[in-house]
Write a protein that holds these residues in place. Structure first.
Motif, PDB file in Angstrom:
ATOM      1  N   LYS A   2       0.833  -1.192   0.000  1.00 14.07           N
ATOM      2  CA  LYS A   2       0.000   0.000   0.000  1.00 14.07           C
ATOM      3  C   LYS A   2       0.873   1.249   0.000  1.00 14.07           C
ATOM      4  N   THR A   3       0.504   2.197  -0.798  1.00 16.04           N
ATOM      5  CA  THR A   3       1.220   3.468  -0.839  1.00 16.04           C
ATOM      6  C   THR A   3       0.575   4.432   0.131  1.00 16.04           C
ATOM      7  N   PRO A   4       1.279   5.544   0.505  1.00 18.43           N
ATOM      8  CA  PRO A   4       0.680   6.539   1.386  1.00 18.43           C
ATOM      9  C   PRO A   4      -0.645   7.049   0.860  1.00 18.43           C
ATOM     10  N   ALA A   5      -0.735   7.241  -0.479  1.00 20.17           N
ATOM     11  CA  ALA A   5      -1.991   7.742  -1.028  1.00 20.17           C
ATOM     12  C   ALA A   5      -3.113   6.750  -0.819  1.00 20.17           C
ATOM     13  N   ALA A   6      -2.763   5.425  -0.852  1.00 21.02           N
ATOM     14  CA  ALA A   6      -3.789   4.406  -0.700  1.00 21.02           C
ATOM     15  C   ALA A   6      -4.231   4.260   0.748  1.00 21.02           C
ATOM     16  N   ARG A   7      -3.440   4.775   1.705  1.00 21.73           N
ATOM     17  CA  ARG A   7      -3.782   4.630   3.110  1.00 21.73           C
ATOM     18  C   ARG A   7      -4.527   5.842   3.640  1.00 21.73           C
ATOM     19  N   SER A   8      -5.041   6.688   2.784  1.00 26.97           N
ATOM     20  CA  SER A   8      -5.752   7.874   3.223  1.00 26.97           C
ATOM     21  C   SER A   8      -7.025   7.487   3.955  1.00 26.97           C
ATOM     22  N   LYS A   9      -7.504   8.397   4.791  1.00 27.26           N
ATOM     23  CA  LYS A   9      -8.687   8.093   5.597  1.00 27.26           C
ATOM     24  C   LYS A   9      -9.915   7.935   4.708  1.00 27.26           C
ATOM     25  N   PRO A  10     -10.962   7.275   5.210  1.00 25.81           N
ATOM     26  CA  PRO A  10     -12.162   7.038   4.401  1.00 25.81           C
ATOM     27  C   PRO A  10     -12.784   8.341   3.902  1.00 25.81           C
ATOM     28  N   ALA A  11     -13.415   8.257   2.737  1.00 26.96           N
ATOM     29  CA  ALA A  11     -14.062   9.439   2.170  1.00 26.96           C
ATOM     30  C   ALA A  11     -15.205   9.895   3.071  1.00 26.96           C
ATOM     31  N   PRO A  12     -15.465  11.199   3.148  1.00 29.89           N
ATOM     32  CA  PRO A  12     -16.580  11.685   3.975  1.00 29.89           C
ATOM     33  C   PRO A  12     -17.914  11.207   3.435  1.00 29.89           C
ATOM     34  N   GLU A  66      -2.291  11.968  -4.954  1.00 28.21           N
ATOM     35  CA  GLU A  66      -0.840  11.963  -4.772  1.00 28.21           C
ATOM     36  C   GLU A  66      -0.317  13.349  -4.409  1.00 28.21           C
ATOM     37  N   LEU A  67      -0.797  14.363  -5.108  1.00 31.16           N
ATOM     38  CA  LEU A  67      -0.330  15.721  -4.831  1.00 31.16           C
ATOM     39  C   LEU A  67      -0.780  16.196  -3.456  1.00 31.16           C
ATOM     40  N   ARG A  68      -2.019  15.879  -3.095  1.00 27.23           N
ATOM     41  CA  ARG A  68      -2.521  16.289  -1.784  1.00 27.23           C
ATOM     42  C   ARG A  68      -1.656  15.696  -0.677  1.00 27.23           C
ATOM     43  N   HIS A  69      -1.339  14.417  -0.793  1.00 27.30           N
ATOM     44  CA  HIS A  69      -0.514  13.772   0.234  1.00 27.30           C
ATOM     45  C   HIS A  69       0.902  14.347   0.244  1.00 27.30           C
ATOM     46  N   ALA A  70       1.504  14.522  -0.941  1.00 28.47           N
ATOM     47  CA  ALA A  70       2.878  15.032  -1.011  1.00 28.47           C
ATOM     48  C   ALA A  70       2.964  16.451  -0.460  1.00 28.47           C
ATOM     49  N   PHE A  71       2.008  17.304  -0.802  1.00 32.80           N
ATOM     50  CA  PHE A  71       2.018  18.666  -0.272  1.00 32.80           C
ATOM     51  C   PHE A  71       1.950  18.642   1.252  1.00 32.80           C
ATOM     52  N   ARG A  72       1.146  17.742   1.791  1.00 28.91           N
ATOM     53  CA  ARG A  72       1.009  17.661   3.251  1.00 28.91           C
ATOM     54  C   ARG A  72       2.320  17.213   3.891  1.00 28.91           C
ATOM     55  N   VAL A  73       3.022  16.275   3.268  1.00 25.27           N
ATOM     56  CA  VAL A  73       4.298  15.790   3.808  1.00 25.27           C
ATOM     57  C   VAL A  73       5.337  16.910   3.835  1.00 25.27           C
ATOM     58  N   PHE A  74       5.420  17.669   2.752  1.00 28.67           N
ATOM     59  CA  PHE A  74       6.447  18.716   2.660  1.00 28.67           C
ATOM     60  C   PHE A  74       6.062  19.993   3.409  1.00 28.67           C
ATOM     61  N   GLN A  75       4.802  20.152   3.733  1.00 31.63           N
ATOM     62  CA  GLN A  75       4.322  21.426   4.283  1.00 31.63           C
ATOM     63  C   GLN A  75       5.075  21.853   5.537  1.00 31.63           C
ATOM     64  N   GLY A  76       5.393  20.916   6.401  1.00 29.39           N
ATOM     65  CA  GLY A  76       6.070  21.264   7.641  1.00 29.39           C
ATOM     66  C   GLY A  76       7.545  21.578   7.482  1.00 29.39           C
ATOM     67  N   TYR A  77       8.060  21.457   6.263  1.00 32.52           N
ATOM     68  CA  TYR A  77       9.485  21.671   6.012  1.00 32.52           C
ATOM     69  C   TYR A  77       9.726  22.778   4.984  1.00 32.52           C
ATOM     70  N   ARG A  78       8.721  23.613   4.754  1.00 30.91           N
ATOM     71  CA  ARG A  78       8.831  24.627   3.709  1.00 30.91           C
ATOM     72  C   ARG A  78       9.932  25.654   3.991  1.00 30.91           C
ATOM     73  N   GLN A  79      10.265  25.850   5.259  1.00 29.20           N
ATOM     74  CA  GLN A  79      11.293  26.831   5.596  1.00 29.20           C
ATOM     75  C   GLN A  79      12.699  26.249   5.534  1.00 29.20           C
ATOM     76  N   ARG A  80      12.816  24.957   5.277  1.00 31.25           N
ATOM     77  CA  ARG A  80      14.125  24.315   5.197  1.00 31.25           C
ATOM     78  C   ARG A  80      14.634  24.302   3.767  1.00 31.25           C
TER      79      ARG A  80
END
Length: 351
Positions: A2-12, A66-80
């Motif tokens: 399973k990829t990170p994108a596939a492990r996303s929480k259930p749809a609302p 994929e983009l939503r997950h990747a943006f979330r991963v990098f978001q906390g490191y934008r100042q680095r």
């Protein structure tokens, strides 16, 4: 797997979606984030009117996830600061280029950079061993062979696995402040040429692109011969396009190239027809005047002018105190823009 994108929480649920949409539509019109979200939502609704094939919809759906997950991963490191490193997954640990990648990544951590690689073996593993897990990102790709995550980055929250190359390439480019290319195969050339094309065409901001090879290795020398003997001689590129990259055979020259790029230059932004180059230290009046003679071919009109931040840049308050070099850039020649940045970095600093 399973990829990170596939492990996303259930749809609302339907009711939850209606609540979220109502809340979004009620946000004020001057809320830029809300305005963009509304536009995205409108685009999604238009998909239902287009009678697209199921495969088309699957591509849109997967790319957005994929983009939503990747943006979330990098978001906390934008100042680095971050550097994207490319090279062969097949390079063995006893290869001098493997050792060079390890040493280079370790030095870049000392310079304050995190390392982004494809997360696989070879040069990618060497770079992440050098940088360490804490300072590493992996942007892996789902392939039927040879591309599983290496032991350094496996199961790390900073590992993102993509199905599509285009979403993966976007993250390599978007999140990096510098690029390092080591000897590699088709993939390395694909990624390297795409990054150079984006810079050459102005679709990406300038950044240092360093081609590294171990002492005694002539990999990039042969590549450069092709560039000059075929592309340049046939006038398929401009002479100044050779300024977009640098070939080195040791760690310190590579580090110096990257550090020097940001000696005075900070960033740039287009404001209407004006290009504003943000400077860490201001220029003297004579230095600005000299630019008119040396780089006037870049102008569509007017002159080079040093000034404070522009009113349109107030949405970036952290940069408001930097000096600006503004001018009407013809947008045709990124090679000359890189030469201008090199020139600014080489000029003596004022007190």
């Amino acid at each position: 797997m399973k990829t990170p994108a596939a492990r996303s929480k259930p749809a609302p649920t339907k009711d939850e979606m209606l609540t979220q949409i109502t809340a979004l539509l009620d946000r004020p019109d001057d809320d830029i984030q809300a305005a963009l979200m509304k536009e995205i939502l409108a685009g999604v609704l238009r998909l239902s009117e287009s009678n697209l094939d199921v495969l088309d919809l699957k591509i849109v759906n997967r790319a957005l996830k994929e983009l939503r997950h990747a943006f979330r991963v990098f978001q906390g490191y934008r100042q680095r600061l971050k550097i994207s490193v490319f090279g062969s997954a097949r390079t063995p640990a006893d290869d001098p280029n493997y050792q060079l990648a390890f040493q280079f990544a370790r030095r870049m951590v000392e310079e304050g950079y995190m390392t982004i690689t494809g997360g696989a073996d070879g040069i990618m593993r060497a770079s992440q061993e050098g940088a360490g897990r804490e300072h590493s990102f992996g942007v892996n790709i789902m392939l039927p062979f040879e591309q599983g995550a290496n032991a350094v980055i496996a199961d790390d929250p900073k590992l993102v696995t993509f199905k599509y190359f285009f979403t993966r390439k976007l993250m390599f480019q978007k999140e990096s402040h510098a690029i390092a290319l080591f000897p590699g195969g088709f993939g390395t050339h694909d990624e390297g040429f795409e990054i150079m094309t984006l810079v050459q065409t102005g679709k990406s901001d300038p950044k240092p692109i360093v081609c590294l090879q171990a002492p005694g290795c002539d990999y990039w020398n042969h590549w450069n011969s092709f560039i000059t003997d075929q592309l340049l001689k046939r006038r398929l590129i401009n002479p100044e396009d050779l300024s977009l990259f640098t070939i080195v055979d040791n760690v310190e020259d590579a580090v110096t190239e990257i550090r020097t790029f940001y000696r005075r230059y900070h960033s740039l932004r287009f404001v209407g027809r004006q290009l504003a180059i943000r400077l860490k230290t201001p220029l003297t009046d004579p230095q600005v005047e000299d630019l008119q003679e040396q780089f006037k071919d870049m102008l569509t009109e007017g002159t080079f002018e040093q000034r404070p931040s522009l009113p349109e840049e107030m949405d970036e308050p952290g940069l408001k105190d930097l000096a600006r070099l503004t001018f009407s850039f013809n947008r045709r020649n990124a090679g000359r823009l890189r030469q201008l940045i090199n020139h600014l970095n080489q000029l003596p600093m004022t007190a």
